[in-house]
Motif scaffolding. Structure first.
Motif, PDB file in Angstrom:
ATOM      1  N   LYS A   1      23.442  18.088  49.965  1.00 51.00           N
ATOM      2  CA  LYS A   1      24.807  18.405  50.400  1.00 51.00           C
ATOM      3  C   LYS A   1      25.602  17.117  50.664  1.00 51.00           C
ATOM      4  CE  LYS A   1      27.286  21.128  53.850  1.00 51.00           C
ATOM      5  NZ  LYS A   1      27.164  21.977  55.041  1.00 51.00           N
ATOM      6  N   HIS A   2      24.979  16.173  51.374  1.00 46.54           N
ATOM      7  CA  HIS A   2      25.648  14.901  51.666  1.00 46.54           C
ATOM      8  C   HIS A   2      25.876  14.108  50.375  1.00 46.54           C
ATOM      9  CE1 HIS A   2      26.841  11.323  53.863  1.00 46.54           C
ATOM     10  NE2 HIS A   2      25.967  10.632  53.146  1.00 46.54           N
ATOM     11  N   PHE A   3      24.880  14.085  49.503  1.00 46.93           N
ATOM     12  CA  PHE A   3      24.995  13.349  48.250  1.00 46.93           C
ATOM     13  C   PHE A   3      26.148  13.899  47.406  1.00 46.93           C
ATOM     14  CE2 PHE A   3      23.578  12.281  43.873  1.00 46.93           C
ATOM     15  CZ  PHE A   3      23.576  10.908  43.998  1.00 46.93           C
ATOM     16  N   ARG A   4      26.256  15.225  47.319  1.00 47.40           N
ATOM     17  CA  ARG A   4      27.345  15.854  46.561  1.00 47.40           C
ATOM     18  C   ARG A   4      28.700  15.493  47.183  1.00 47.40           C
ATOM     19  NH1 ARG A   4      26.913  19.631  43.011  1.00 47.40           N
ATOM     20  NH2 ARG A   4      24.901  20.334  43.816  1.00 47.40           N
ATOM     21  N   LYS A   5      28.781  15.555  48.511  1.00 44.56           N
ATOM     22  CA  LYS A   5      30.025  15.215  49.214  1.00 44.56           C
ATOM     23  C   LYS A   5      30.414  13.761  48.929  1.00 44.56           C
ATOM     24  CE  LYS A   5      31.964  15.578  53.854  1.00 44.56           C
ATOM     25  NZ  LYS A   5      31.666  15.966  55.240  1.00 44.56           N
ATOM     26  N   LEU A   6      29.421  12.886  48.923  1.00 43.96           N
ATOM     27  CA  LEU A   6      29.645  11.471  48.653  1.00 43.96           C
ATOM     28  C   LEU A   6      30.162  11.266  47.228  1.00 43.96           C
ATOM     29  CD1 LEU A   6      29.212   8.788  50.192  1.00 43.96           C
ATOM     30  CD2 LEU A   6      26.939   8.701  49.184  1.00 43.96           C
ATOM     31  N   LEU A   7      29.499  11.866  46.258  1.00 39.48           N
ATOM     32  CA  LEU A   7      29.918  11.711  44.862  1.00 39.48           C
ATOM     33  C   LEU A   7      31.318  12.258  44.629  1.00 39.48           C
ATOM     34  CD1 LEU A   7      26.688  12.597  42.860  1.00 39.48           C
ATOM     35  CD2 LEU A   7      27.755  10.364  43.126  1.00 39.48           C
ATOM     36  N   GLU A   8      31.565  13.452  45.113  1.00 35.70           N
ATOM     37  CA  GLU A   8      32.882  14.053  44.924  1.00 35.70           C
ATOM     38  C   GLU A   8      33.962  13.251  45.643  1.00 35.70           C
ATOM     39  OE1 GLU A   8      32.271  18.091  46.205  1.00 35.70           O
ATOM     40  OE2 GLU A   8      31.263  18.641  44.332  1.00 35.70           O
ATOM     41  N   GLY A   9      33.624  12.749  46.826  1.00 35.57           N
ATOM     42  CA  GLY A   9      34.580  11.954  47.590  1.00 35.57           C
ATOM     43  C   GLY A   9      34.918  10.643  46.918  1.00 35.57           C
ATOM     44  N   VAL A  10      33.924   9.998  46.329  1.00 38.45           N
ATOM     45  CA  VAL A  10      34.180   8.742  45.622  1.00 38.45           C
ATOM     46  C   VAL A  10      35.114   8.998  44.450  1.00 38.45           C
ATOM     47  CG1 VAL A  10      33.129   6.975  44.153  1.00 38.45           C
ATOM     48  CG2 VAL A  10      32.071   7.547  46.337  1.00 38.45           C
ATOM     49  N   VAL A  11      34.868  10.055  43.702  1.00 37.44           N
ATOM     50  CA  VAL A  11      35.724  10.372  42.564  1.00 37.44           C
ATOM     51  C   VAL A  11      37.148  10.670  43.034  1.00 37.44           C
ATOM     52  CG1 VAL A  11      36.139  12.041  40.708  1.00 37.44           C
ATOM     53  CG2 VAL A  11      33.828  11.154  41.104  1.00 37.44           C
ATOM     54  N   ASP A  12      37.270  11.462  44.090  1.00 39.19           N
ATOM     55  CA  ASP A  12      38.598  11.850  44.587  1.00 39.19           C
ATOM     56  C   ASP A  12      39.384  10.672  45.160  1.00 39.19           C
ATOM     57  OD1 ASP A  12      38.071  14.473  43.872  1.00 39.19           O
ATOM     58  OD2 ASP A  12      37.579  15.112  45.915  1.00 39.19           O
ATOM     59  N   HIS A  13      38.695   9.697  45.730  1.00 37.53           N
ATOM     60  CA  HIS A  13      39.374   8.591  46.430  1.00 37.53           C
ATOM     61  C   HIS A  13      39.141   7.229  45.774  1.00 37.53           C
ATOM     62  CE1 HIS A  13      40.550  11.198  49.726  1.00 37.53           C
ATOM     63  NE2 HIS A  13      39.353  11.751  49.607  1.00 37.53           N
ATOM     64  N   GLN A  14      38.648   7.238  44.533  1.00 36.51           N
ATOM     65  CA  GLN A  14      38.297   5.982  43.867  1.00 36.51           C
ATOM     66  C   GLN A  14      39.454   4.991  43.774  1.00 36.51           C
ATOM     67  OE1 GLN A  14      35.952   6.385  40.326  1.00 36.51           O
ATOM     68  NE2 GLN A  14      36.530   4.358  39.598  1.00 36.51           N
ATOM     69  N   PRO A  15      40.674   5.402  43.422  1.00 37.95           N
ATOM     70  CA  PRO A  15      41.755   4.399  43.348  1.00 37.95           C
ATOM     71  C   PRO A  15      41.987   3.675  44.684  1.00 37.95           C
ATOM     72  CG  PRO A  15      42.418   6.404  42.226  1.00 37.95           C
ATOM     73  CD  PRO A  15      41.136   6.717  42.946  1.00 37.95           C
ATOM     74  N   GLU A  16      41.973   4.411  45.765  1.00 44.28           N
ATOM     75  CA  GLU A  16      42.197   3.812  47.083  1.00 44.28           C
ATOM     76  C   GLU A  16      41.041   2.881  47.474  1.00 44.28           C
ATOM     77  OE1 GLU A  16      43.209   5.332  51.617  1.00 44.28           O
ATOM     78  OE2 GLU A  16      42.711   6.794  50.076  1.00 44.28           O
ATOM     79  N   ILE A  17      39.824   3.319  47.193  1.00 47.23           N
ATOM     80  CA  ILE A  17      38.641   2.497  47.508  1.00 47.23           C
ATOM     81  C   ILE A  17      38.640   1.246  46.646  1.00 47.23           C
ATOM     82  CG2 ILE A  17      36.120   2.407  47.461  1.00 47.23           C
ATOM     83  CD1 ILE A  17      36.249   5.527  47.954  1.00 47.23           C
ATOM     84  N   ASP A  18      38.856   1.407  45.353  1.00 46.38           N
ATOM     85  CA  ASP A  18      38.858   0.252  44.445  1.00 46.38           C
ATOM     86  C   ASP A  18      39.930  -0.763  44.833  1.00 46.38           C
ATOM     87  OD1 ASP A  18      36.802   1.478  43.095  1.00 46.38           O
ATOM     88  OD2 ASP A  18      37.895   1.726  41.206  1.00 46.38           O
ATOM     89  N   LYS A  19      41.096  -0.280  45.246  1.00 47.48           N
ATOM     90  CA  LYS A  19      42.160  -1.190  45.675  1.00 47.48           C
ATOM     91  C   LYS A  19      41.697  -2.021  46.871  1.00 47.48           C
ATOM     92  CE  LYS A  19      46.967  -1.366  47.104  1.00 47.48           C
ATOM     93  NZ  LYS A  19      47.486  -1.137  48.417  1.00 47.48           N
ATOM     94  N   ALA A  20      41.057  -1.374  47.846  1.00 50.45           N
ATOM     95  CA  ALA A  20      40.568  -2.091  49.028  1.00 50.45           C
ATOM     96  C   ALA A  20      39.503  -3.111  48.649  1.00 50.45           C
ATOM     97  CB  ALA A  20      40.012  -1.107  50.052  1.00 50.45           C
TER      98      ALA A  20
END
Length: 115
Positions: A19-38
């Motif tokens: 469950k945590h792994f799925r949340k992590l993967l989906e979250g990275v995909v959903d927020h990748q532009p913001e994370i990559d910018k940081a």
């Protein structure tokens, strides 16, 4: 999945929290532009994220999502992801991971510098 439950160097690997792994993967995909910018803002000029080793890139993105959207304490995130880096690299990469994590934490979770 094939390594879970195995014994490696005397340590038995724990089962995954799917469950945590799925949340992590989906979250990275959903927020990748913001994370990559940081992450890109913290890397030296001339070394954008796309030039970083794919394992470190994934580590930065996963830890970035945890910093951005989960309640995981910063200290726990730093410790866990630096240990992941140590599992994959023998050189300076774990130090780089720690430095980048500290820097992106200031961008992605600025309201809690000590948490």
């Amino acid at each position: 999945d094939h390594r879970l439950g195995m014994e490696i160097d005397g340590d038995v690997l724990a089962d995954a929290d799917v469950k945590h792994f799925r949340k992590l993967l989906e979250g990275v995909v959903d927020h990748q532009p913001e994370i990559d910018k940081a992450v890109n803002e913290t890397l030296k000029q001339g070394w954008p994220l796309r030039r970083i080793d794919p394992i470190l890139r994934a580590l930065f993105r996963a830890s970035g999502f945890e910093l951005l959207k989960l309640d995981t304490p910063r200290k726990v995130i730093f410790n866990e992801y630096v240990e992941v880096a140590k599992a994959f690299f023998d050189g300076d990469e774990p130090k780089l991971a720690n430095a980048v994590l500290e820097a992106i934490a200031l961008v992605l979770r600025p309201e809690s510098p000590a948490a």
